[in-house]
Design a protein around this motif. Structure first.
Motif, mmCIF file in Angstrom:
data_model
loop_
_atom_site.group_PDB
_atom_site.id
_atom_site.type_symbol
_atom_site.label_atom_id
_atom_site.label_comp_id
_atom_site.label_asym_id
_atom_site.label_seq_id
_atom_site.Cartn_x
_atom_site.Cartn_y
_atom_site.Cartn_z
ATOM 1 N N LEU A 141 29.965 -40.103 48.971
ATOM 2 C CA LEU A 141 31.171 -40.605 48.315
ATOM 3 C C LEU A 141 32.389 -39.784 48.722
ATOM 4 O O LEU A 141 33.444 -40.342 49.061
ATOM 5 N N MET A 145 35.561 -41.201 50.767
ATOM 6 C CA MET A 145 36.906 -41.144 50.192
ATOM 7 C C MET A 145 37.853 -40.375 51.106
ATOM 8 O O MET A 145 39.040 -40.706 51.227
ATOM 9 N N ILE A 192 26.909 -46.351 41.922
ATOM 10 C CA ILE A 192 28.326 -46.017 41.936
ATOM 11 C C ILE A 192 28.772 -45.417 43.269
ATOM 12 O O ILE A 192 29.922 -45.540 43.677
ATOM 13 N N TYR A 193 27.840 -44.776 43.989
ATOM 14 C CA TYR A 193 28.179 -44.128 45.249
ATOM 15 C C TYR A 193 28.440 -45.145 46.359
ATOM 16 O O TYR A 193 29.098 -44.836 47.355
ATOM 17 N N THR A 195 29.491 -48.430 45.359
ATOM 18 C CA THR A 195 30.533 -49.278 44.793
ATOM 19 C C THR A 195 31.938 -48.704 44.977
ATOM 20 O O THR A 195 32.847 -49.391 45.479
ATOM 21 N N LEU A 196 32.142 -47.456 44.580
ATOM 22 C CA LEU A 196 33.485 -46.885 44.560
ATOM 23 C C LEU A 196 34.205 -46.876 45.909
ATOM 24 O O LEU A 196 35.377 -47.264 45.977
ATOM 25 N N VAL A 199 35.839 -50.186 46.829
ATOM 26 C CA VAL A 199 37.018 -50.625 46.083
ATOM 27 C C VAL A 199 38.259 -50.305 46.917
ATOM 28 O O VAL A 199 39.139 -51.149 47.121
ATOM 29 N N SER A 264 30.770 -47.488 53.268
ATOM 30 C CA SER A 264 32.084 -47.135 52.816
ATOM 31 C C SER A 264 33.053 -47.366 53.918
ATOM 32 O O SER A 264 33.916 -46.610 54.157
#
Length: 292
Positions: A141, A145, A192-193, A195-196, A199, A264
């Motif tokens: 994540l 990011m 969540i790792y 999904t986020l 976004v 990601s």
């Protein structure tokens, strides 16, 4: 394909398969660039950073998928990504000049060998079994990011030059679709790792497509007729060279975050940055990578 589909969680399977298909196409996006490299027998100043970073991202997600288990969609697409990115890097090493080859080898050893080995060692020997998914997920994540800044560079270039020449609409469109697919896969698997990061990938994709329609310029260049046979030959050669360069630059700027697009992506392939890349031949413009 059967291994990717589970009746226990059918919607997660559907979006996982969809994410695989779209990401498969995104991974193949740089092929025109490497066809040009093969034809010219030269990398012509292209950067290898997006491909080295994309390989690292794919390896991280494979490790995460193995530790988490029951993550076939993540494993399949990132395994494919590892093969493709390795092929890109190998071809780059074959045709790059010595200095660029050494830089590529150094970045590969630092990121894909040293850093990845350290992550594996820490995960296996220092992190208790119950916490491994959480730790690895946090690493993936954070990495995803961090590369979200990659698309910003091409957005700034588009705004500054008021031209969407180096931001292909098709790539932005498929990256956005990929982000949507992986977002819902993470949502239905309660991961969540996954999904986020997507976004942000979705919103960056929408921003890029919006800018494309704001700054796209239909072909309006004036036609200049040659006045002699020599002029005609020169004009044709120049047009062919310009077309080749445009295709190569668009492909280079598109990859992945590449980039790099697995889970990601607009973060990954992408690239992974804040590593700004030089794209094209001598033109010192900046591009983005795609990532997962």
């Amino acid at each position: 394909m059967a291994a990717l589909f589970s009746m226990v969680n059918p919607w997660a399977s559907v979006f996982g398969i969809l994410g695989n298909i779209i990401s498969f196409l995104v991974f193949l996006a740089p092929i025109p660039t490497f066809l040009r490299v093969y034809r010219k027998k030269s990398t012509e100043g292209f950067s290898s950073v997006p491909y080295v970073v994309a390989l690292f991202s794919c390896a991280l997600w494979i490790l995460y998928g193995l530790v988490k288990t029951n993550s076939s969609p993540l494993l399949t697409i990132n395994a494919f990504g590892c093969v493709v990115e390795s092929a890109y890097i190998l071809m780059y090493l074959i045709y790059a000049p010595k200095a660029a080859r050494l830089r590529t080898l150094a970045s590969f050893l630092l990121l894909n060998v040293a850093a990845f080995s350290l992550i594996v060692a820490v995960t296996v020997f220092l992190v208790p079994q119950p916490n491994r998914v959480k730790v690895l997920g946090s690493v993936c994540l954070a990495f995803s990011m961090a590369v979200f800044v990659a698309p910003l560079s091409v957005i700034f270039v588009v705004i500054k030059t008021k031209s969407a020449e180096y931001m292909p609409f098709s790539l932005s469109f498929f990256l956005t679709l990929s982000a949507v697919a992986w977002f819902f896969y993470g949502l239905f698997t309660k991961d969540i790792y996954v999904t986020l990061p997507n976004v942000g990938g979705f919103f960056f994709g929408i921003a890029q497509m919006t800018l494309y329609f704001c700054y796209r310029k239909p072909g309006t260049s004036a036609l200049v007729l040659p006045t002699s046979i020599d002029d005609a030959a020169d004009t044709a050669a120049a047009a062919e060279e310009a077309a080749d360069q445009a295709v190569a630059e668009a492909s280079a700027s598109s990859h992945p975050a590449v980039a790099m697009l697995t889970v990601s992506t607009l973060p990954v392939l992408a690239e992974l940055q804040k590593m700004e890349l030089e794209i094209g031949t001598p033109t010192p413009r900046r591009g983005y990578i795609k990532a997962f």
